[in-house]
Enzyme design. Structure first.
Site, PDB file in Angstrom:
ATOM      1  N   GLU A 181     -34.974 -29.268  66.548  1.00 11.58           N
ATOM      2  CA  GLU A 181     -35.521 -29.072  65.200  1.00 11.58           C
ATOM      3  C   GLU A 181     -36.057 -30.385  64.621  1.00 11.58           C
ATOM      4  OE1 GLU A 181     -33.270 -25.117  63.581  1.00 11.58           O
ATOM      5  OE2 GLU A 181     -32.294 -27.017  63.110  1.00 11.58           O
TER       6      GLU A 181
ATOM      7  N   GLU B  83     -33.484 -19.669  68.389  1.00  7.59           N
ATOM      8  CA  GLU B  83     -32.298 -19.438  67.570  1.00  7.59           C
ATOM      9  C   GLU B  83     -32.577 -18.257  66.656  1.00  7.59           C
ATOM     10  OE1 GLU B  83     -30.907 -22.817  65.411  1.00  7.59           O
ATOM     11  OE2 GLU B  83     -30.689 -24.097  67.182  1.00  7.59           O
TER      12      GLU B  83
END
Length: 654
Positions: A198, A274
Site C-alpha cells: 500500500e 485485500e
C-alpha cells in the site's frame, strides 16, 4: 432414514467423480512446468492454463505451527486455491544482524520456520502468494520493521535513503533466497511476490525506492510475478507502471475499484488482493463484525465480475506477546489507537480455527463460480478445546522484587528511550516496559510530577513502592494522566513531606504504529518528554528494562507466598495449571483483571484490558506441557485472586 435407490446411485457417482478429479497441482503441473503466473492477457494463466485466484490470508507467525496444517486444510476445503501471507522483518531479525528462520533460539522461534510453512502449503495442495515487505503493515508492530532501525539518526523507512536500504538489502539477502527456492517454476508453491505494501498511501512517494526493491528481488532469484496492492484511489502512486502488476484493496463496491484498475492497466486481469470479510479491533473501541448478508453480496460481486480475490483475512490468528500494532495520526502520540491481541478479524475461520457461517458461504459460492474442478478435501474436524479448572494465585512479585531480578541496569543522566538502551548487542529494547527510577529525593507535601509532551504510551508512577497513579476504570481514563492523549501530564505525588524517597516511572510500549505516522516510534521517555518535580528537572535515572523474555521469566526467584489480600500492582502474579497428556486449546478469561499481559511457560501470550472489546486470550494446547504449567500475569493495577478459563472467545463492546 432409508435412502432411495436413485439417491444411493447419485451419491456413488459423486464419490467416483470426486476421486477421479485431479489435485490442484496435478491439474497445473501434470505435463511439467514451463511458465508461472502470467498477466499478459485479460485473465490469469498459470503454466499456460487459465486460473482464477481464490485466495485467503493466513499469516504463519500468527498461528501455532502445530495448527498450520489444520488451518491450511480448512482453507483448501473451502474451495480456495491460494494462501497469502505477509512476512515480518522484526521477528526474523529481532537484533541487528541476528536472523531466526526457525532455529535461532528467540522466543518466537517456533513460529519462524518459513520453509516448513511453505512446504505444508504445497503438501496441502495450495498455491502461495507472499508479501515480504520490507513494510507489510498487517496491524503488526511497526508494520514489521525491527525497532533497532530507530537507532540510526539519518535512517528514514520506506525511502531510498542509503542507511535504510543497506539494512533492507541485508534482510532481503537472507529471506529472498528462501522464497526463491519455493517458487512455482522451481516446483514450489509461490506464484507471486508483492513489492512493499500500500505504498500509494505513503506520504513521501519514492519511485527510486520501489525500483530498488524490484532490483533486489530479481538479483536474489525472484522470477515469479511481482505486484503491488493499494486502494484504487491511489492510482499509480504506489507502483511502477509497466514493471509491476497492480491489484486493489477494498471492503465493498467491487465494481468501482475494478473499473479504476482496468483503466490503469487495460488488457490485464483484475484482482482484489485485500477483500475484507471483517475488520480488526482497537482496545477500548467496539468489536468489529460484518453481517453474513453484506459479506455474501460483496464476495459475490467480485466472483461474478469476474475477478480474482484474496480474503484478508481468511484466518486472522493472534498478535502474540507485544507484537500488536497501532494506528496513529500525524505528529504527536495523541491519536494513538493500539490493536488488540486477538486478530480474529471476524474472519471465516475464527482465531481458534472454528468454522463460521462465512466459511459456508465461501464454499457454496466457489462451487457455483469456479469453472475448474479439482479435488477438494472435506472440511476437517474442529480442534478440541476445553475449559480448564479455575486456579488460585499461589505467588507474587512486587515491582521491587521484579527489578531485583533484573539482569540489565543502566545508569544515565539523560532520558534514554527504550531503543537507545545499550542492551541486546546494541540493538536496544524493542518491547515490554521500562522503569525509570530516581532515589534520594526530598519531596514536600503536595508536590507535582510533570511529564512534558505525550506519553509513549502509558505510565504508572510509584513512590516508595506504592502506586500513586490511578487504576484504569474506563476508556475515558485515556484522556487523563498515565496515557497518551494528554499533553504535559501532571500528578500530585504526596500529601505529606517525604525524605530520601524513591520515585519509579514505569512506561509501557503499547505497540508501534503499523499505519499512519511511521517516523516517530520511539517508546519510553523520548526527546520531548522532560520530567519535573515541581520546577526541578529530574536527570539522574537508574533504568530497568522489563522485556519479559522467556529465559528471564522462567528463572524469576523469591516469589512471595499468598497469605492475605494480594498487593496492588504493578506486579507479577503466578498460578499453576496441571494438565494430563490431553492438553487441548482453551481461552484464559481475563475479564476480572484490570490490565496487563499474560505469560504461559515463559511465552508472552498477549495483552488484556477489562475495557475490552477482547476479554479472553487464546491459549493453544501446544503451548502447554504435560504436568505443571506456569501462568504468570503482569498486572498494572488490581489483581484478581483467580485465573479462569473459557471454552470460547468472549468479546464486549465498551
Amino acid at each position: 432414514m432409508k435412502l432411495s435407490y436413485s439417491t444411493i446411485i447419485f451419491q456413488c457417482l459423486l464419490a467416483f467423480a470426486s476421486c477421479a478429479l485431479p489435485t490442484l497441482y496435478e491439474y497445473y503441473t501434470g505435463d511439467g512446468i514451463s511458465s508461472g503466473l502470467s498477466v499478459d492477457q485479460p485473465y490469469f494463466t498459470l503454466n499456460g492454463k487459465n486460473i482464477t485466484i481464490y485466495g485467503g490470508a493466513m499469516h504463519y507467525f500468527r498461528v501455532p505451527p502445530q495448527h498450520w496444517r489444520d488451518r491450511l486444510r480448512k482453507l483448501r476445503a473451502a474451495g480456495l486455491n491460494t494462501v497469502e501471507t505477509i512476512l515480518a522483518w522484526n521477528i526474523h531479525e529481532p537484533r541487528n544482524g541476528y536472523f531466526d528462520f526457525g532455529s535461532g533460539g528467540t522466543d518466537m522461534e517456533a513460529f519462524l520456520d518459513l520453509e516448513g510453512f511453505l512446504t505444508a502449503a504445497l503438501e496441502e495442495d495450495l498455491l502461495v502468494i507472499v508479501r515480504p515487505g520490507p513494510y507489510t503493515c498487517g496491524e503488526w508492530e511497526w508494520g514489521g520493521f525491527p525497532s533497532w532501525l530507530l537507532r540510526e539518526d539519518t535512517l528514514k523507512v520506506r525511502t531510498s535513503e542509503q542507511t535504510y536500504m543497506k539494512y533492507v538489502e541485508r534482510y532481503f539477502g537472507n529471506v529472498l533466497p528462501i522464497l526463491a527456492k519455493y517458487q512455482f517454476t522451481n516446483g514450489g508453491p509461490i506464484i507471486a511476490v508483492q513489492v512493499e505494501n500500500e505504498y500509494g498511501y505513503n506520504p513521501d512517494i519514492d519511485k527510486v525506492y520501489l525500483q530498488s526493491l524490484v532490483d533486489l528481488m530479481k538479483s536474489n532469484g525472484i522470477v515469479e510475478l511481482l505486484f503491488t496492492s493499494d486502494g484504487a484511489s491511489s492510482g499509480t502512486a504506489g507502483t511502477l507502471p509497466g514493471v509491476l502488476f497492480q491489484t486493489v484493496n477494498f471492503g465493498s463496491d467491487a465494481a468501482t475499484s475494478f473499473h479504476i484498475l482496468e483503466g490503469l492497466q487495460p488488457g490485464k486481469p483484475v484482482m482484489a488482493m485485500e477483500f475484507y470479510p471483517g475488520w480488526f479491533d482497537h482496545w477500548s473501541e467496539g468489536h468489529h463484525t460484518l453481517s453474513d448478508s453484506d459479506f455474501r453480496a460483496n464476495y459475490e460481486d467480485i466472483l461474478g465480475y469476474p475477478a480474482s480475490v484474496n480474503l484478508y483475512m481468511f484466518h486472522g490468528g493472534t498478535n502474540w506477546g507485544f507484537f500488536n500494532g497501532a494506528n496513529i495520526g500525524p505528529g504527536d502520540n495523541s491519536q494513538f489507537q493500539p490493536t488488540t491481541t486477538s486478530y480474529d478479524y471476524n474472519a471465516p475461520l475464527t482465531e481458534a480455527g472454528d468454522y463460521t457461517s462465512k466459511y459456508d458461504i465461501i464454499r457454496e459460492l466457489l462451487v457455483q463460480y469456479n469453472p475448474i474442478e479439482t479435488l477438494v478435501p472435506d472440511p476437517p474436524e474442529l480442534v478440541e478445546r476445553q475449559e480448564y479448572p479455575t486456579l488460585s494465585i499461589d505467588g507474587y512479585l512486587t515491582l521491587e522484587n521484579i527489578v531485583a531480578n533484573s539482569h540489565e541496569i543502566i545508569l544515565t543522566t539523560s532520558t534514554l528511550s527504550m531503543e537507545q538502551l545499550p542492551i541486546n548487542d546494541d540493538s536496544g529494547q524493542s518491547y515490554g516496559y521500562i522503569v525509570y527510577r530516581e532515589g534520594g529525593l526530598n519531596i514536600s507535601a503536595y508536590s507535582n510530577l510533570t511529564i512534558t509532551g505525550h506519553i509513549r504510551d502509558t505510565v504508572m508512577v510509584l513512590l516508595n513502592g506504592v502506586l500513586i497513579s490511578s487504576s484504569l476504570s474506563s476508556s475515558d481514563d485515556f484522556n487523563n494522566f498515565g496515557y497518551w492523549r494528554l499533553e504535559n501530564s501532571t500528578i500530585t505525588l504526596t500529601t505529606e513531606d517525604l525524605t530520601d524517597a524513591t520515585l519509579d516511572i514505569v512506561i509501557e510500549n503499547f505497540g508501534r504504529a503499523n499505519f499512519g505516522n511511521m517516523y516517530h516510534q520511539f517508546k519510553g521517555l523520548v526527546e520531548d518528554n522532560r520530567v519535573f518535580l515541581n520546577d526541578e528537572e529530574l536527570w539522574f535515572w537508574v533504568i530497568y528494562p522489563l522485556e519479559f523474555q522467556s529465559s528471564w521469566t522462567k528463572n524469576l526467584t523469591d516469589w512471595n507466598n499468598v497469605s492475605s489480600d494480594l498487593p496492588k500492582g504493578p506486579g507479577l502474579y503466578k498460578a499453576t495449571l496441571t494438565v494430563d497428556e490431553d492438553h487441548t486449546d482453551t481461552f484464559i478469561d481475563m475479564s476480572e483483571w484490570n490490565r496487563g499481559v499474560v505469560i504461559v511457560n515463559g511465552f508472552v501470550l498477549g495483552r488484556y484490558a477489562f475495557i475490552g472489546p477482547q476479554q479472553t486470550l487464546y491459549l493453544p494446547g501446544p503451548f502447554l506441557q504435560t504436568g505443571d504449567n506456569d501462568i504468570v500475569i503482569f498486572e498494572h493495577f488490581e489483581p484478581a485472586s483467580e485465573v479462569k478459563f473459557s471454552k470460547d472467545a468472549i468479546f464486549s463492546n465498551p
